[in-house]
Write an enzyme that holds these catalytic residues in place. Structure first.
Site, PDB file in Angstrom:
ATOM      1  N   LYS A 177       0.834  -1.191   0.000  1.00 33.51           N
ATOM      2  CA  LYS A 177       0.000   0.000   0.000  1.00 33.51           C
ATOM      3  C   LYS A 177       0.879   1.256   0.000  1.00 33.51           C
ATOM      4  O   LYS A 177       2.079   1.184   0.298  1.00 33.51           O
ATOM      5  CB  LYS A 177      -0.897  -0.024   1.243  1.00 33.51           C
ATOM      6  CG  LYS A 177      -1.901  -1.186   1.265  1.00 33.51           C
ATOM      7  CD  LYS A 177      -2.814  -1.069   2.491  1.00 33.51           C
ATOM      8  CE  LYS A 177      -3.883  -2.155   2.491  1.00 33.51           C
ATOM      9  NZ  LYS A 177      -4.852  -1.941   3.592  1.00 33.51           N
ATOM     10  N   TYR A 231     -12.578  -3.531  -2.688  1.00 30.70           N
ATOM     11  CA  TYR A 231     -13.099  -3.343  -1.326  1.00 30.70           C
ATOM     12  C   TYR A 231     -14.625  -3.273  -1.341  1.00 30.70           C
ATOM     13  O   TYR A 231     -15.225  -2.519  -0.584  1.00 30.70           O
ATOM     14  CB  TYR A 231     -12.489  -2.092  -0.692  1.00 30.70           C
ATOM     15  CG  TYR A 231     -11.023  -2.254  -0.312  1.00 30.70           C
ATOM     16  CD1 TYR A 231     -10.598  -3.320   0.491  1.00 30.70           C
ATOM     17  CD2 TYR A 231     -10.064  -1.341  -0.740  1.00 30.70           C
ATOM     18  CE1 TYR A 231      -9.260  -3.473   0.847  1.00 30.70           C
ATOM     19  CE2 TYR A 231      -8.717  -1.494  -0.383  1.00 30.70           C
ATOM     20  CZ  TYR A 231      -8.330  -2.557   0.414  1.00 30.70           C
ATOM     21  OH  TYR A 231      -7.012  -2.708   0.769  1.00 30.70           O
ATOM     22  N   ASN A 289      -1.914   0.458   6.882  1.00 25.62           N
ATOM     23  CA  ASN A 289      -1.429  -0.804   7.464  1.00 25.62           C
ATOM     24  C   ASN A 289      -0.556  -1.628   6.503  1.00 25.62           C
ATOM     25  O   ASN A 289      -0.543  -2.842   6.541  1.00 25.62           O
ATOM     26  CB  ASN A 289      -2.598  -1.608   8.041  1.00 25.62           C
ATOM     27  CG  ASN A 289      -3.640  -1.939   7.000  1.00 25.62           C
ATOM     28  OD1 ASN A 289      -3.469  -1.627   5.816  1.00 25.62           O
ATOM     29  ND2 ASN A 289      -4.715  -2.577   7.412  1.00 25.62           N
ATOM     30  N   HIS A 313      -1.907  -5.260   1.742  1.00 21.81           N
ATOM     31  CA  HIS A 313      -3.103  -6.085   1.614  1.00 21.81           C
ATOM     32  C   HIS A 313      -2.643  -7.506   1.312  1.00 21.81           C
ATOM     33  O   HIS A 313      -1.663  -7.692   0.587  1.00 21.81           O
ATOM     34  CB  HIS A 313      -3.977  -5.579   0.447  1.00 21.81           C
ATOM     35  CG  HIS A 313      -5.001  -6.588   0.050  1.00 21.81           C
ATOM     36  ND1 HIS A 313      -6.203  -6.729   0.723  1.00 21.81           N
ATOM     37  CD2 HIS A 313      -4.991  -7.554  -0.907  1.00 21.81           C
ATOM     38  CE1 HIS A 313      -6.879  -7.725   0.179  1.00 21.81           C
ATOM     39  NE2 HIS A 313      -6.178  -8.248  -0.811  1.00 21.81           N
ATOM     40  N   GLU A 359      -8.657 -11.830  -6.917  1.00 19.71           N
ATOM     41  CA  GLU A 359      -7.758 -10.673  -6.803  1.00 19.71           C
ATOM     42  C   GLU A 359      -6.573 -10.776  -7.771  1.00 19.71           C
ATOM     43  O   GLU A 359      -6.144  -9.771  -8.341  1.00 19.71           O
ATOM     44  CB  GLU A 359      -7.274 -10.558  -5.354  1.00 19.71           C
ATOM     45  CG  GLU A 359      -8.418 -10.155  -4.429  1.00 19.71           C
ATOM     46  CD  GLU A 359      -8.050 -10.157  -2.948  1.00 19.71           C
ATOM     47  OE1 GLU A 359      -6.891 -10.468  -2.601  1.00 19.71           O
ATOM     48  OE2 GLU A 359      -8.940  -9.835  -2.139  1.00 19.71           O
TER      49      GLU A 359
HETATM   50  P1  ADP Z   1      -7.729  -6.755   5.896  1.00 20.83           P
HETATM   51  O1  ADP Z   1      -6.947  -5.723   5.114  1.00 20.83           O
HETATM   52  O2  ADP Z   1      -7.032  -7.133   7.178  1.00 20.83           O
HETATM   53  O3  ADP Z   1      -8.140  -7.941   5.062  1.00 20.83           O
HETATM   54  P2  ADP Z   1     -10.498  -5.675   5.707  1.00 20.83           P
HETATM   55  O4  ADP Z   1     -10.762  -6.445   4.462  1.00 20.83           O
HETATM   56  O5  ADP Z   1     -11.531  -5.721   6.810  1.00 20.83           O
HETATM   57  O6  ADP Z   1      -9.092  -6.057   6.395  1.00 20.83           O
HETATM   58  O7  ADP Z   1     -10.310  -4.124   5.362  1.00 20.83           O
HETATM   59  C1  ADP Z   1      -9.621  -3.744   4.216  1.00 20.83           C
HETATM   60  C2  ADP Z   1      -8.879  -2.451   4.471  1.00 20.83           C
HETATM   61  O8  ADP Z   1      -9.791  -1.396   4.734  1.00 20.83           O
HETATM   62  C3  ADP Z   1      -7.974  -2.501   5.702  1.00 20.83           C
HETATM   63  O9  ADP Z   1      -6.717  -3.092   5.436  1.00 20.83           O
HETATM   64  C4  ADP Z   1      -7.849  -1.042   6.016  1.00 20.83           C
HETATM   65  O10 ADP Z   1      -6.915  -0.434   5.140  1.00 20.83           O
HETATM   66  C5  ADP Z   1      -9.246  -0.536   5.718  1.00 20.83           C
HETATM   67  N1  ADP Z   1     -10.075  -0.594   6.931  1.00 20.83           N
HETATM   68  C6  ADP Z   1     -10.760  -1.659   7.412  1.00 20.83           C
HETATM   69  N2  ADP Z   1     -11.421  -1.363   8.546  1.00 20.83           N
HETATM   70  C7  ADP Z   1     -11.142  -0.056   8.791  1.00 20.83           C
HETATM   71  C8  ADP Z   1     -11.536   0.866   9.822  1.00 20.83           C
HETATM   72  N3  ADP Z   1     -12.354   0.499  10.806  1.00 20.83           N
HETATM   73  N4  ADP Z   1     -11.032   2.128   9.748  1.00 20.83           N
HETATM   74  C9  ADP Z   1     -10.239   2.506   8.740  1.00 20.83           C
HETATM   75  N5  ADP Z   1      -9.848   1.679   7.739  1.00 20.83           N
HETATM   76  C10 ADP Z   1     -10.275   0.425   7.764  1.00 20.83           C
END
Ligand code: ADP
Length: 155
Positions: free
Chosen positions: A10, A50, A113, A116, A127
């Site tokens: 990212k 997403y 974070n 992905h 994906e």
């Molecule tokens: P992951 O990336 O761990 O698979 P998700 O699919 O739930 O998690 O979410 C995708 C991405 O959306 C996360 O990596 C993060 O960048 C963003 N995201 C998810 N939940 C939140 C939140 N509560 N606040 C801000 N960003 C979020």
């Protein structure tokens, strides 16, 4: 089972100059890089990627964050690669992620974070197709595979 998973570095990794350190973790683990490219994501691909979050109040922040710089997409191959890479990635929010995981070691944020990683075989297949053309993924096998796996662990 041999699997291929999709990882996206990212903007939080690209802008902070963490690509090399994170990539090194996958390489030293024994995963095989089968594709890698830098690209800019747009709203339409992010809405698809997403889709489960489009209705969330923070979706505009996801769009802003994921389009801030180019990203780097990666295909990684290995036995149980999807589960292994997810466990190396850690919990979604870097502040909750275990130390030793990528998010636990490099992130203080739920949004910023670092990477992905695909979360299931179904997601990985969809994906990989979303971010790579089939001919962009090289199905090659490293010569030292016998030192990464026992013979009964490769198929
Ligand atoms: P992951 O990336 O761990 O698979 P998700 O699919 O739930 O998690 O979410 C995708 C991405 O959306 C996360 O990596 C993060 O960048 C963003 N995201 C998810 N939940 C939140 C939140 N509560 N606040 C801000 N960003 C979020």
């Amino acid at each position: 089972m041999m699997e291929t998973t999709l990882v996206i570095f990212k903007p939080s990794a690209v802008a902070r100059g963490l690509v090399g350190q994170v990539l090194n973790r996958f390489e030293r683990k024994g995963l095989t890089i089968t594709a890698m490219k830098m690209m800019r994501l747009d709203e339409s691909i992010l809405r698809e990627h997403y889709a489960h979050l489009v209705e969330k109040p923070f979706f505009p922040l996801i769009l802003r964050s994921m389009t801030a710089t180019p990203v780097i997409c990666l295909a990684l191959k290995g036995n149980d690669a999807i589960r292994v890479v997810r466990s190396m990635t850690g919990a979604t929010n870097g502040r909750n992620a275990e130390p030793g995981t990528i998010r636990g070691d490099f992130s203080m944020s739920g949004q910023e974070n670092i990477i992905h990683a695909s979360s299931s075989p179904e997601d990985a297949a969809a994906e990989l197709k979303r971010f790579f053309r089939p001919e962009e993924i090289e199905d090659w096998t490293p010569q030292n595979l016998d030192f990464i796996y026992s013979p009964d662990e490769t198929d």
